[in-house]
Motif scaffolding. Sequence first.
Motif, PDB file in Angstrom:
ATOM      1  N   ASP A   6       0.825  -1.198   0.000  1.00 15.58           N
ATOM      2  CA  ASP A   6       0.000   0.000   0.000  1.00 15.58           C
ATOM      3  C   ASP A   6       0.866   1.257   0.000  1.00 15.58           C
ATOM      4  OD1 ASP A   6      -2.603  -1.224   0.092  1.00 15.58           O
ATOM      5  OD2 ASP A   6      -2.190  -1.758   2.167  1.00 15.58           O
ATOM      6  N   PRO A   7       1.552   1.558  -1.092  1.00 13.46           N
ATOM      7  CA  PRO A   7       2.392   2.758  -1.087  1.00 13.46           C
ATOM      8  C   PRO A   7       1.546   4.034  -1.025  1.00 13.46           C
ATOM      9  CG  PRO A   7       2.264   1.851  -3.296  1.00 13.46           C
ATOM     10  CD  PRO A   7       1.575   0.876  -2.388  1.00 13.46           C
ATOM     11  N   VAL A   8       2.104   5.070  -0.433  1.00 10.85           N
ATOM     12  CA  VAL A   8       1.425   6.362  -0.395  1.00 10.85           C
ATOM     13  C   VAL A   8       1.292   6.906  -1.814  1.00 10.85           C
ATOM     14  CG1 VAL A   8       1.589   8.740   0.418  1.00 10.85           C
ATOM     15  CG2 VAL A   8       2.203   6.848   1.939  1.00 10.85           C
ATOM     16  N   ALA A   9       2.345   6.711  -2.616  1.00 15.17           N
ATOM     17  CA  ALA A   9       2.336   7.112  -4.026  1.00 15.17           C
ATOM     18  C   ALA A   9       3.288   6.200  -4.793  1.00 15.17           C
ATOM     19  CB  ALA A   9       2.778   8.566  -4.171  1.00 15.17           C
ATOM     20  N   GLY A  10       3.046   6.060  -6.096  1.00  8.38           N
ATOM     21  CA  GLY A  10       3.934   5.260  -6.938  1.00  8.38           C
ATOM     22  C   GLY A  10       3.696   3.769  -6.820  1.00  8.38           C
ATOM     23  N   ARG A  11       4.650   3.001  -7.337  1.00  8.75           N
ATOM     24  CA  ARG A  11       4.507   1.540  -7.368  1.00  8.75           C
ATOM     25  C   ARG A  11       4.942   0.908  -6.058  1.00  8.75           C
ATOM     26  NH1 ARG A  11       8.935   2.416 -10.908  1.00  8.75           N
ATOM     27  NH2 ARG A  11       7.532   2.328 -12.681  1.00  8.75           N
ATOM     28  N   CYS A  12       4.680  -0.390  -5.947  1.00  7.72           N
ATOM     29  CA  CYS A  12       5.002  -1.121  -4.720  1.00  7.72           C
ATOM     30  C   CYS A  12       6.465  -1.545  -4.645  1.00  7.72           C
ATOM     31  CB  CYS A  12       4.126  -2.371  -4.618  1.00  7.72           C
ATOM     32  SG  CYS A  12       2.370  -2.035  -4.522  1.00  7.72           S
ATOM     33  N   LEU A  13       7.021  -2.063  -5.750  1.00  6.41           N
ATOM     34  CA  LEU A  13       8.379  -2.611  -5.730  1.00  6.41           C
ATOM     35  C   LEU A  13       9.103  -2.270  -7.022  1.00  6.41           C
ATOM     36  CD1 LEU A  13      10.571  -4.562  -4.519  1.00  6.41           C
ATOM     37  CD2 LEU A  13       9.404  -6.397  -5.757  1.00  6.41           C
ATOM     38  N   THR A  14      10.343  -1.784  -6.889  1.00  7.04           N
ATOM     39  CA  THR A  14      11.195  -1.506  -8.037  1.00  7.04           C
ATOM     40  C   THR A  14      12.504  -2.266  -7.860  1.00  7.04           C
ATOM     41  OG1 THR A  14      10.269   0.708  -8.293  1.00  7.04           O
ATOM     42  CG2 THR A  14      12.376   0.293  -9.360  1.00  7.04           C
ATOM     43  N   ALA A  15      12.902  -3.028  -8.876  1.00  4.35           N
ATOM     44  CA  ALA A  15      14.191  -3.723  -8.878  1.00  4.35           C
ATOM     45  C   ALA A  15      14.923  -3.334 -10.155  1.00  4.35           C
ATOM     46  CB  ALA A  15      13.993  -5.235  -8.802  1.00  4.35           C
ATOM     47  N   VAL A  16      15.978  -2.541 -10.027  1.00 11.20           N
ATOM     48  CA  VAL A  16      16.737  -2.055 -11.180  1.00 11.20           C
ATOM     49  C   VAL A  16      18.217  -2.331 -10.966  1.00 11.20           C
ATOM     50  CG1 VAL A  16      17.371  -0.037 -12.551  1.00 11.20           C
ATOM     51  CG2 VAL A  16      15.050  -0.236 -11.667  1.00 11.20           C
ATOM     52  N   GLY A  17      18.833  -3.024 -11.909  1.00  5.09           N
ATOM     53  CA  GLY A  17      20.282  -3.232 -11.891  1.00  5.09           C
ATOM     54  C   GLY A  17      20.793  -4.226 -10.872  1.00  5.09           C
ATOM     55  N   GLN A  18      19.929  -5.058 -10.327  1.00  6.85           N
ATOM     56  CA  GLN A  18      20.338  -6.068  -9.351  1.00  6.85           C
ATOM     57  C   GLN A  18      21.046  -7.201 -10.090  1.00  6.85           C
ATOM     58  OE1 GLN A  18      17.818  -9.055  -9.074  1.00  6.85           O
ATOM     59  NE2 GLN A  18      19.402 -10.151  -8.028  1.00  6.85           N
ATOM     60  N   LYS A  19      22.246  -7.523  -9.685  1.00  6.91           N
ATOM     61  CA  LYS A  19      23.028  -8.556 -10.366  1.00  6.91           C
ATOM     62  C   LYS A  19      22.768  -9.930  -9.773  1.00  6.91           C
ATOM     63  CE  LYS A  19      24.865  -5.342 -12.790  1.00  6.91           C
ATOM     64  NZ  LYS A  19      24.298  -5.054 -14.072  1.00  6.91           N
ATOM     65  N   GLY A  20      22.738 -10.936 -10.625  1.00  5.64           N
ATOM     66  CA  GLY A  20      22.539 -12.298 -10.163  1.00  5.64           C
ATOM     67  C   GLY A  20      21.104 -12.571  -9.764  1.00  5.64           C
ATOM     68  N   ALA A  21      20.855 -13.792  -9.296  1.00  3.17           N
ATOM     69  CA  ALA A  21      19.493 -14.216  -8.957  1.00  3.17           C
ATOM     70  C   ALA A  21      19.314 -14.387  -7.458  1.00  3.17           C
ATOM     71  CB  ALA A  21      19.166 -15.509  -9.696  1.00  3.17           C
ATOM     72  N   GLY A  22      20.138 -13.727  -6.652  1.00  3.67           N
ATOM     73  CA  GLY A  22      20.125 -13.937  -5.205  1.00  3.67           C
ATOM     74  C   GLY A  22      19.033 -13.214  -4.453  1.00  3.67           C
ATOM     75  N   ALA A  23      18.436 -12.179  -5.027  1.00  2.00           N
ATOM     76  CA  ALA A  23      17.417 -11.416  -4.317  1.00  2.00           C
ATOM     77  C   ALA A  23      16.101 -12.183  -4.297  1.00  2.00           C
ATOM     78  CB  ALA A  23      17.226 -10.057  -4.969  1.00  2.00           C
ATOM     79  N   VAL A  24      15.493 -12.300  -3.113  1.00  3.49           N
ATOM     80  CA  VAL A  24      14.227 -13.012  -2.966  1.00  3.49           C
ATOM     81  C   VAL A  24      13.277 -12.162  -2.125  1.00  3.49           C
ATOM     82  CG1 VAL A  24      13.088 -15.075  -2.058  1.00  3.49           C
ATOM     83  CG2 VAL A  24      15.361 -15.262  -3.085  1.00  3.49           C
ATOM     84  N   LEU A  25      12.058 -12.013  -2.611  1.00  3.29           N
ATOM     85  CA  LEU A  25      10.978 -11.391  -1.848  1.00  3.29           C
ATOM     86  C   LEU A  25       9.937 -12.476  -1.639  1.00  3.29           C
ATOM     87  CD1 LEU A  25       9.931  -8.638  -0.703  1.00  3.29           C
ATOM     88  CD2 LEU A  25       8.566  -8.476  -2.796  1.00  3.29           C
ATOM     89  N   GLU A  26       9.633 -12.793  -0.374  1.00  2.00           N
ATOM     90  CA  GLU A  26       8.754 -13.924  -0.115  1.00  2.00           C
ATOM     91  C   GLU A  26       7.614 -13.540   0.831  1.00  2.00           C
ATOM     92  OE1 GLU A  26       9.037 -18.626   1.203  1.00  2.00           O
ATOM     93  OE2 GLU A  26      10.831 -17.383   1.235  1.00  2.00           O
ATOM     94  N   GLY A  27       6.394 -13.919   0.423  1.00  2.00           N
ATOM     95  CA  GLY A  27       5.246 -13.822   1.302  1.00  2.00           C
ATOM     96  C   GLY A  27       4.646 -12.433   1.471  1.00  2.00           C
ATOM     97  N   GLY A  33       2.422  -2.475  -9.798  1.00  2.00           N
ATOM     98  CA  GLY A  33       2.794  -3.288  -8.639  1.00  2.00           C
ATOM     99  C   GLY A  33       4.281  -3.522  -8.546  1.00  2.00           C
ATOM    100  N   VAL A  34       4.867  -4.066  -9.617  1.00  2.00           N
ATOM    101  CA  VAL A  34       6.281  -4.449  -9.633  1.00  2.00           C
ATOM    102  C   VAL A  34       6.914  -3.978 -10.937  1.00  2.00           C
ATOM    103  CG1 VAL A  34       7.898  -6.405  -9.626  1.00  2.00           C
ATOM    104  CG2 VAL A  34       5.831  -6.487  -8.209  1.00  2.00           C
TER     105      VAL A  34
END
Length: 189
Positions: free
Chosen positions: A1-22, A35-36
Amino acid sequence: DPVAGRCLTAVGQKGAGAVLEGFTLRGGSSQYGGGVYVQSSSPTLAGCVITGNTSSEYGGGVYVSSGSPKLTGCTVSQNLTVYRGGGVYVSIGGSVTLEDCVVSGNTQTYSSSNSYGGCGIWVDSNATLTLTGGEVIQNVAGAAGGGIRTNGTVVATGVSITGNGSSSGGGIYSSNQTQLTDCVVSGNT
């Protein structure tokens, strides 16, 4: 529930190690990816709910540009876009994997041209979508491709594509390589 804009931004993250769960990502709004938004990144979203987001252009729920994210066990539902990809939009150079996900009840509103649509999922040219298990259900587009519209490459295995609607290609509207294995395509209008 952001006050403004999108919920999640992922830019320039290297590799597949980042996880958002639940997490539940809802109420976001943006021109691309309400949303994303993923660009040049390859995160994993696991067991997330992406719902009630809007875009004024592409990707009400999820927008992917030149990245390779993976969604597993996620629900992408009740998102809205004006032009392309109410649920998920995969832009040129993007590659998305959906495993056991449900893409449902997303809406695309613009209908005066067949160049728009792909309400559940839009796959652009030179982009790739891999679906394993899950459902693409009850998405409604004003133009072609209620469930999935693809100008790129789609490989689907064990997916149910049902109850979607559009002016043409209620379930799937494809102008490029689409491979369906052990899928159910039914009840689309």
